[in-house]
Design an enzyme around this catalytic site. Structure first.
Site, PDB file in Angstrom:
ATOM      1  N   GLY A 160       0.771  -1.239   0.000  1.00  0.00           N
ATOM      2  CA  GLY A 160       0.000   0.000   0.000  1.00  0.00           C
ATOM      3  C   GLY A 160       0.801   1.288   0.000  1.00  0.00           C
ATOM      4  O   GLY A 160       0.286   2.343   0.383  1.00  0.00           O
TER       5      GLY A 160
ATOM      6  N   ASN B 298       1.881   2.997  -2.676  1.00  0.00           N
ATOM      7  CA  ASN B 298       1.276   3.913  -3.664  1.00  0.00           C
ATOM      8  C   ASN B 298      -0.059   4.444  -3.165  1.00  0.00           C
ATOM      9  O   ASN B 298      -0.399   5.609  -3.391  1.00  0.00           O
ATOM     10  CB  ASN B 298       1.113   3.208  -5.012  1.00  0.00           C
ATOM     11  CG  ASN B 298       2.398   3.212  -5.808  1.00  0.00           C
ATOM     12  OD1 ASN B 298       2.828   4.255  -6.272  1.00  0.00           O
ATOM     13  ND2 ASN B 298       3.031   2.049  -5.926  1.00  0.00           N
TER      14      ASN B 298
ATOM     15  N   ARG C 161     -14.739 -15.547 -11.023  1.00  0.00           N
ATOM     16  CA  ARG C 161     -14.195 -14.200 -11.237  1.00  0.00           C
ATOM     17  C   ARG C 161     -15.337 -13.202 -11.468  1.00  0.00           C
ATOM     18  O   ARG C 161     -15.314 -12.073 -10.990  1.00  0.00           O
ATOM     19  CB  ARG C 161     -13.226 -14.210 -12.427  1.00  0.00           C
ATOM     20  CG  ARG C 161     -12.481 -12.897 -12.570  1.00  0.00           C
ATOM     21  CD  ARG C 161     -11.231 -13.041 -13.374  1.00  0.00           C
ATOM     22  NE  ARG C 161     -11.495 -13.256 -14.790  1.00  0.00           N
ATOM     23  CZ  ARG C 161     -10.629 -12.996 -15.754  1.00  0.00           C
ATOM     24  NH1 ARG C 161      -9.435 -12.507 -15.454  1.00  0.00           N
ATOM     25  NH2 ARG C 161     -10.911 -13.214 -17.003  1.00  0.00           N
TER      26      ARG C 161
ATOM     27  N   MET D 228      -3.329  -7.305  -7.239  1.00  0.00           N
ATOM     28  CA  MET D 228      -2.676  -8.426  -7.918  1.00  0.00           C
ATOM     29  C   MET D 228      -3.659  -9.419  -8.547  1.00  0.00           C
ATOM     30  O   MET D 228      -3.458 -10.626  -8.501  1.00  0.00           O
ATOM     31  CB  MET D 228      -1.753  -9.160  -6.928  1.00  0.00           C
ATOM     32  CG  MET D 228      -0.638  -8.286  -6.377  1.00  0.00           C
ATOM     33  SD  MET D 228       0.379  -7.533  -7.680  1.00  0.00           S
ATOM     34  CE  MET D 228       1.300  -8.981  -8.191  1.00  0.00           C
TER      35      MET D 228
ATOM     36  N   HIS E 291       2.284   0.669 -13.080  1.00  0.00           N
ATOM     37  CA  HIS E 291       3.079  -0.509 -13.440  1.00  0.00           C
ATOM     38  C   HIS E 291       4.562  -0.148 -13.346  1.00  0.00           C
ATOM     39  O   HIS E 291       4.980   0.908 -13.836  1.00  0.00           O
ATOM     40  CB  HIS E 291       2.728  -0.949 -14.866  1.00  0.00           C
ATOM     41  CG  HIS E 291       3.484  -2.165 -15.280  1.00  0.00           C
ATOM     42  ND1 HIS E 291       3.150  -3.434 -14.819  1.00  0.00           N
ATOM     43  CD2 HIS E 291       4.582  -2.325 -16.047  1.00  0.00           C
ATOM     44  CE1 HIS E 291       4.015  -4.299 -15.311  1.00  0.00           C
ATOM     45  NE2 HIS E 291       4.889  -3.656 -16.063  1.00  0.00           N
TER      46      HIS E 291
ATOM     47  N   GLU F  49      -8.487  -3.793 -21.740  1.00  0.00           N
ATOM     48  CA  GLU F  49      -8.680  -5.238 -21.583  1.00  0.00           C
ATOM     49  C   GLU F  49      -7.384  -6.020 -21.685  1.00  0.00           C
ATOM     50  O   GLU F  49      -7.281  -7.134 -21.197  1.00  0.00           O
ATOM     51  CB  GLU F  49      -9.705  -5.732 -22.607  1.00  0.00           C
ATOM     52  CG  GLU F  49     -11.107  -5.235 -22.263  1.00  0.00           C
ATOM     53  CD  GLU F  49     -12.163  -5.735 -23.221  1.00  0.00           C
ATOM     54  OE1 GLU F  49     -11.982  -6.821 -23.806  1.00  0.00           O
ATOM     55  OE2 GLU F  49     -13.171  -5.033 -23.394  1.00  0.00           O
ATOM     56  N   GLU F  50      -6.368  -5.456 -22.332  1.00  0.00           N
ATOM     57  CA  GLU F  50      -5.065  -6.113 -22.392  1.00  0.00           C
ATOM     58  C   GLU F  50      -4.299  -5.806 -21.112  1.00  0.00           C
ATOM     59  O   GLU F  50      -4.320  -4.661 -20.625  1.00  0.00           O
ATOM     60  CB  GLU F  50      -4.264  -5.588 -23.583  1.00  0.00           C
ATOM     61  CG  GLU F  50      -4.817  -5.979 -24.930  1.00  0.00           C
ATOM     62  CD  GLU F  50      -4.804  -7.487 -25.146  1.00  0.00           C
ATOM     63  OE1 GLU F  50      -3.775  -8.112 -24.826  1.00  0.00           O
ATOM     64  OE2 GLU F  50      -5.832  -8.024 -25.590  1.00  0.00           O
TER      65      GLU F  50
ATOM     66  N   ASP G  21      -1.644  -4.594 -18.602  1.00  0.00           N
ATOM     67  CA  ASP G  21      -0.613  -3.554 -18.598  1.00  0.00           C
ATOM     68  C   ASP G  21      -0.547  -2.815 -19.931  1.00  0.00           C
ATOM     69  O   ASP G  21       0.530  -2.555 -20.478  1.00  0.00           O
ATOM     70  CB  ASP G  21       0.760  -4.146 -18.224  1.00  0.00           C
ATOM     71  CG  ASP G  21       0.738  -4.742 -16.830  1.00  0.00           C
ATOM     72  OD1 ASP G  21       0.017  -4.209 -15.972  1.00  0.00           O
ATOM     73  OD2 ASP G  21       1.433  -5.740 -16.596  1.00  0.00           O
TER      74      ASP G  21
ATOM     75  N   GLU H 241       7.272   6.159  -8.568  1.00  0.00           N
ATOM     76  CA  GLU H 241       5.858   5.760  -8.590  1.00  0.00           C
ATOM     77  C   GLU H 241       5.048   6.675  -7.679  1.00  0.00           C
ATOM     78  O   GLU H 241       3.955   7.131  -8.033  1.00  0.00           O
ATOM     79  CB  GLU H 241       5.702   4.304  -8.127  1.00  0.00           C
ATOM     80  CG  GLU H 241       6.293   3.286  -9.072  1.00  0.00           C
ATOM     81  CD  GLU H 241       6.018   1.856  -8.633  1.00  0.00           C
ATOM     82  OE1 GLU H 241       4.948   1.585  -8.075  1.00  0.00           O
ATOM     83  OE2 GLU H 241       6.886   0.991  -8.852  1.00  0.00           O
TER      84      GLU H 241
HETATM   85  C1  GRF Z   1       4.220  -1.279  -7.176  1.00  0.00           C
HETATM   86  O1  GRF Z   1       5.537  -1.477  -7.597  1.00  0.00           O
HETATM   87  C2  GRF Z   1       3.309  -1.115  -8.356  1.00  0.00           C
HETATM   88  O2  GRF Z   1       3.911  -0.509  -9.440  1.00  0.00           O
HETATM   89  C3  GRF Z   1       2.968  -2.543  -8.698  1.00  0.00           C
HETATM   90  O3  GRF Z   1       2.865  -3.205  -7.457  1.00  0.00           O
HETATM   91  C4  GRF Z   1       3.651  -2.520  -6.494  1.00  0.00           C
HETATM   92  C5  GRF Z   1       2.736  -2.155  -5.370  1.00  0.00           C
HETATM   93  O4  GRF Z   1       3.428  -1.564  -4.297  1.00  0.00           O
HETATM   94  N1  GRF Z   1       1.775  -2.618  -9.493  1.00  0.00           N
HETATM   95  P1  GRF Z   1       2.634  -0.838  -3.150  1.00  0.00           P
HETATM   96  O5  GRF Z   1       1.625  -1.849  -2.600  1.00  0.00           O
HETATM   97  O6  GRF Z   1       1.957   0.354  -3.742  1.00  0.00           O
HETATM   98  O7  GRF Z   1       3.644  -0.478  -2.116  1.00  0.00           O
END
Ligand code: GRF
Length: 210
Positions: free
Chosen positions: A13, A15, A65, A90, A109, A142-143, A145, A174
């Site tokens: 968490g 980000n 899903r 994820m 990403h 839809e693809e 990344d 990020e």
């Molecule tokens: C980050 O590197 C993000 O780019 C990727 O997963 C990671 C998540 O990190 N999609 P955090 O949970 O935000 O610390």
């Protein structure tokens, strides 16, 4: 007008925290109204609670899903969410959820897309010998990344980098570009992302001798 925004997480968490911190400014065009995790064990959940953000957990628990995503979509709609930020979420989303949130769902990403979609981006960048690496915020399509790029930041790859040192350097960026990208999208400046994409190069200083 502050747009109600949800952040979807599965883990740490960091980000998410960067977005919460940026949105603490009343002038920021988005307010973080919900943090939703698909894992009860996600460390980010406690950080969200500490920051005073409402949280929800929707684990898949063997559901299809479609059912899992319908439950997520339901809570987002009940909470009158306008934008969704995937931040270390994820799970690959199905076209159902992607289409319902088209142009209103962002993802971060850890690579300079279109290079290195998927997992293990830092190890793959090192193996490929690239000299520049970085991160990308894009609208979700839809693809995996893929989708229109809103912001990118580049960092140098240094000779003695490991996946961990490179990940740390990228993560700092990020945390800088995700709030910027949400500001552009929620503020309406990224209605045509191709035209408004922000390419952010922090122009990092190479270390002596590198
Ligand atoms: C980050 O590197 C993000 O780019 C990727 O997963 C990671 C998540 O990190 N999609 P955090 O949970 O935000 O610390």
């Amino acid at each position: 007008m502050r747009h109600r925004t949800a952040i979807l997480i599965s883990g740490r968490g960091s980000n998410m925290l960067a977005l919460i911190s940026a949105a603490a400014d009343p002038a920021f065009p988005a307010e973080i109204a919900l943090v939703l995790s698909n894992r009860v064990s996600a460390p980010g959940l406690a950080l969200a609670v500490k920051a005073g953000i409402p949280t929800a957990i929707i684990e898949r628990n063997g559901a299809t899903r479609e059912c899992h995503e319908a439950a997520i979509d339901g809570i987002l709609r009940r909470q009158e969410i306008a934008f969704v930020c995937l931040a270390g979420y994820m799970r690959v989303l199905s076209p159902f959820l992607v289409q319902r949130w088209e142009r209103r769902m962002l993802n971060i990403h850890p690579s300079l897309l279109p290079a290195f979609p998927g997992l293990d981006t830092h190890a793959r960048a090192l193996a490929a010998g690239v000299k520049l690496h970085g991160c990308t915020v894009h609208l979700v399509s839809e693809e995996l990344d893929d989708g229109p790029i809103i912001a990118q930041a580049a960092v140098p790859v240094l000779p003695d980098d490991t996946p961990e040192t490179l990940a740390t350097r990228v993560l700092t960026q990020e945390h800088r570009i995700y709030p910027l990208a949400l500001r552009l999208v929620a503020g309406g400046s990224a209605a045509h992302p191709g035209a408004d994409a922000a390419l952010l190069n922090p122009l990092p200083t190479a270390r002596p001798g590198s």
